[in-house]
Design a protein around this motif. Structure first.
Motif, PDB file in Angstrom:
ATOM      1  N   ILE A   1       0.836  -1.203   0.000  1.00 17.24           N
ATOM      2  CA  ILE A   1       0.000   0.000   0.000  1.00 17.24           C
ATOM      3  C   ILE A   1       0.871   1.254   0.000  1.00 17.24           C
ATOM      4  O   ILE A   1       0.615   2.204  -0.747  1.00 17.24           O
ATOM      5  CB  ILE A   1      -0.954  -0.001   1.212  1.00 17.24           C
ATOM      6  N   THR A   2       1.894   1.271   0.835  1.00 17.36           N
ATOM      7  CA  THR A   2       2.798   2.426   0.891  1.00 17.36           C
ATOM      8  C   THR A   2       3.485   2.648  -0.444  1.00 17.36           C
ATOM      9  O   THR A   2       3.610   3.786  -0.921  1.00 17.36           O
ATOM     10  CB  THR A   2       3.851   2.226   1.997  1.00 17.36           C
ATOM     11  N   LYS A   3       3.921   1.579  -1.078  1.00 16.25           N
ATOM     12  CA  LYS A   3       4.589   1.685  -2.374  1.00 16.25           C
ATOM     13  C   LYS A   3       3.652   2.225  -3.444  1.00 16.25           C
ATOM     14  O   LYS A   3       4.038   3.041  -4.286  1.00 16.25           O
ATOM     15  CB  LYS A   3       5.135   0.319  -2.788  1.00 16.25           C
ATOM     16  N   ALA A   4       2.396   1.778  -3.410  1.00 16.04           N
ATOM     17  CA  ALA A   4       1.434   2.188  -4.436  1.00 16.04           C
ATOM     18  C   ALA A   4       0.832   3.560  -4.173  1.00 16.04           C
ATOM     19  O   ALA A   4       0.615   4.342  -5.111  1.00 16.04           O
ATOM     20  CB  ALA A   4       0.315   1.147  -4.532  1.00 16.04           C
ATOM     21  N   LEU A   5       0.572   3.873  -2.907  1.00 18.33           N
ATOM     22  CA  LEU A   5      -0.209   5.067  -2.569  1.00 18.33           C
ATOM     23  C   LEU A   5       0.554   6.118  -1.772  1.00 18.33           C
ATOM     24  O   LEU A   5       0.065   7.235  -1.607  1.00 18.33           O
ATOM     25  CB  LEU A   5      -1.449   4.658  -1.776  1.00 18.33           C
ATOM     26  N   GLY A   6       1.732   5.750  -1.258  1.00 17.63           N
ATOM     27  CA  GLY A   6       2.465   6.683  -0.427  1.00 17.63           C
ATOM     28  C   GLY A   6       1.930   6.680   0.994  1.00 17.63           C
ATOM     29  O   GLY A   6       1.179   5.793   1.402  1.00 17.63           O
ATOM     30  N   THR A   7       2.311   7.683   1.769  1.00 17.86           N
ATOM     31  CA  THR A   7       1.853   7.811   3.155  1.00 17.86           C
ATOM     32  C   THR A   7       1.292   9.207   3.395  1.00 17.86           C
ATOM     33  O   THR A   7       1.596  10.144   2.659  1.00 17.86           O
ATOM     34  CB  THR A   7       3.008   7.557   4.140  1.00 17.86           C
ATOM     35  N   SER A   8       0.467   9.315   4.429  1.00 17.95           N
ATOM     36  CA  SER A   8      -0.089  10.608   4.822  1.00 17.95           C
ATOM     37  C   SER A   8       0.491  11.016   6.167  1.00 17.95           C
ATOM     38  O   SER A   8       0.726  10.165   7.037  1.00 17.95           O
ATOM     39  CB  SER A   8      -1.612  10.528   4.936  1.00 17.95           C
ATOM     40  N   LEU A   9       0.708  12.303   6.343  1.00 18.37           N
ATOM     41  CA  LEU A   9       1.207  12.800   7.621  1.00 18.37           C
ATOM     42  C   LEU A   9       0.120  12.729   8.692  1.00 18.37           C
ATOM     43  O   LEU A   9       0.407  12.599   9.877  1.00 18.37           O
ATOM     44  CB  LEU A   9       1.697  14.243   7.474  1.00 18.37           C
ATOM     45  N   LYS A  10      -1.141  12.791   8.263  1.00 17.38           N
ATOM     46  CA  LYS A  10      -2.263  12.788   9.192  1.00 17.38           C
ATOM     47  C   LYS A  10      -3.210  11.643   8.868  1.00 17.38           C
ATOM     48  O   LYS A  10      -3.508  11.388   7.695  1.00 17.38           O
ATOM     49  CB  LYS A  10      -3.012  14.122   9.111  1.00 17.38           C
ATOM     50  N   ASP A  11      -3.658  10.957   9.915  1.00 12.67           N
ATOM     51  CA  ASP A  11      -4.655   9.907   9.739  1.00 12.67           C
ATOM     52  C   ASP A  11      -6.039  10.542   9.820  1.00 12.67           C
ATOM     53  O   ASP A  11      -6.443  11.045  10.866  1.00 12.67           O
ATOM     54  CB  ASP A  11      -4.493   8.837  10.822  1.00 12.67           C
TER      55      ASP A  11
END
Length: 433
Positions: free
Chosen positions: A235-245
């Motif tokens: 998921i991280t590889k495909a979509l990246g990460t968010s600073l805020k949940d």
């Protein structure tokens, strides 16, 4: 969200993980038959573990589709259904999950017709992807499938591209056209969406919700993105990460948006309230699973079917039970599980719960109920426990954690073949401990 509620979320998350690690101690037995029916009707779950392509967020048990392999699988599935019939089981409802359940319509048709012939099944629910919902395809299942849920996940073209669904199933515009033709062919049609994708914002979420509602399906299900150990790296590889949940904020937006709908459970909304929705565990305490990798819950035991397709074929050829492992639970743990699944549907009648489960809920789960009331997750009214808005979100996160925890079992069983060997059983026990 105030301090006590934040604390309740953190505590519940940690407690769920600890309870799953403690109680999901799998025992292997290839001789004893645990599927012993009583004089009542159960729900039947049937697993179809095939997809043409895999989505990065999906951790369900599946294989890449090959027509001959699928044909053999469906033949074995029908053998298992006959075995279940011979044991004396009967069923009132059938849920077919996957994988892509409509991936081979001819074989599925024969299998559903057999289910109707063998058992007293009144309702059948199936899942599909957008490539199997043409009028011609769905019309073949009139009189068989009563409810169809279609995994759309998002109408945002950029998200669809990142989760590899744009090329597979089409753009947002194509999806809307497919859905507009498919809705109404079968009695109940549900659109499934995922929220809280990394970098998804409020405007993107509202656009998804508006499009889904404009298509007028009977039901709309909004799942939070679930990141297990099997999927979080992908998921991280495909979509990246968010600073805020944004999960809690987005969930409040969803509930407000669907305030004119009936809420079936924490993440399902409908034009008419129904217990016939995606989360069958919330309305069926006991059920039998058939097919590769299927779970059953009977007599306070979680039963696990063979995952490997060759082993599944071998067992049925030798007329052995496809169930090869189980986990037993103490009574309190069972009651906690049943309490969660029923509260997930937003209300529990205390007297009915006590009668059905032969318990005193307030005594057995005294601390848990006090904690829920203290953080304003539930209120008690006329012998009913009712979810507050925060309680609905708490149930959503607990159910998410529960499903993520079950991925540990899927992972170990998928990785290990030929489970009848003593050495392999010992290896699997070590991985599950």
């Amino acid at each position: 969200m105030h301090f006590l509620q934040s604390l309740a979320l953190k505590y519940s998350h940690i407690k769920m993980q600890k309870d799953l690690n403690k109680n999901l101690n799998i025992s292997f037995n290839t001789n004893e038959d645990f599927k012993i029916p009583t004089k009542k009707s159960y729900m039947l779950y049937m697993h179809i573990p095939f997809c043409h392509t895999f989505c990065p967020y999906c951790s369900f048990h599946k294989y890449y589709y090959e027509e001959e392999k699928a044909r053999i699988y469906f033949e074995n599935l029908r053998k298992e259904l006959h075995f279940i019939k011979e044991k004396g089981f009967d069923f009132h409802t059938l849920y077919v999950g996957g994988g892509t359940t409509l991936i081979n319509e001819n074989e599925l048709l024969k299998t559903l017709e057999l289910c109707k012939k063998l058992f007293n099944i009144k309702k059948i629910s199936c899942e599909s992807d957008p490539n199997h919902i043409s009028i011609e395809q769905l019309s073949r299942f009139k009189g068989l499938i009563d409810r169809l849920s279609c995994g759309i996940q998002s109408f945002d073209n950029e998200i669809l591209k990142k989760i590899t669904r744009y090329e597979k199933f089409g753009s947002s515009e194509i999806l809307q056209e497919k859905l507009s033709k498919a809705i109404g062919v079968l009695p109940i049609f549900s659109i499934d969406l995922i929220f809280n994708f990394p970098n998804q914002n409020k405007e993107m979420l509202l656009k998804d919700l508006n499009i889904a509602k404009s298509l007028s399906p009977n039901q709309i299900t909004t799942y939070p993105l679930m990141k297990s150990n099997l999927t979080k790296t992908i998921i991280t590889k495909a979509l990246g990460t968010s600073l805020k949940d944004n999960e809690f904020e987005f969930y409040k937006i969803i509930c407000e948006f669907f305030k004119d709908f009936k809420q079936n459970n924490a993440w399902s909304f409908a034009l008419q309230k129904s217990d016939f929705n995606d989360e069958y565990v919330s309305s069926n305490n006991e059920y039998v699973g058939v097919g590769s990798g299927a779970f059953s819950f009977l007599n306070n035991r979680l039963l696990i079917n063979i995952f490997d397709l060759d082993d599944y074929t071998k067992a049925l050829f030798e007329k052995k039970d496809a169930n090869i492992a189980y986990a037993s639970f103490e009574k309190k743990e069972i009651l906690k599980y049943l309490f969660l699944t029923e509260l997930f549907s937003n209300k529990i009648n205390i007297n009915a719960f006590n009668t059905m489960k032969n318990c005193n809920l307030k005594k057995v789960l005294n601390l848990e109920m006090k904690g829920l009331k203290a953080c304003n997750a539930i209120i008690e009214e006329n012998d009913n426990l009712i979810n507050t808005d925060f309680g609905k979100y708490l149930c959503l996160t607990l159910m998410k954690d529960f499903y993520i925890g079950m991925d540990k079992i899927r992972a170990v069983f998928r990785e290990n073949k030929h489970i009848y060997t003593k050495n392999n059983i010992n290896i699997m026990k070590a991985k599950l401990s």
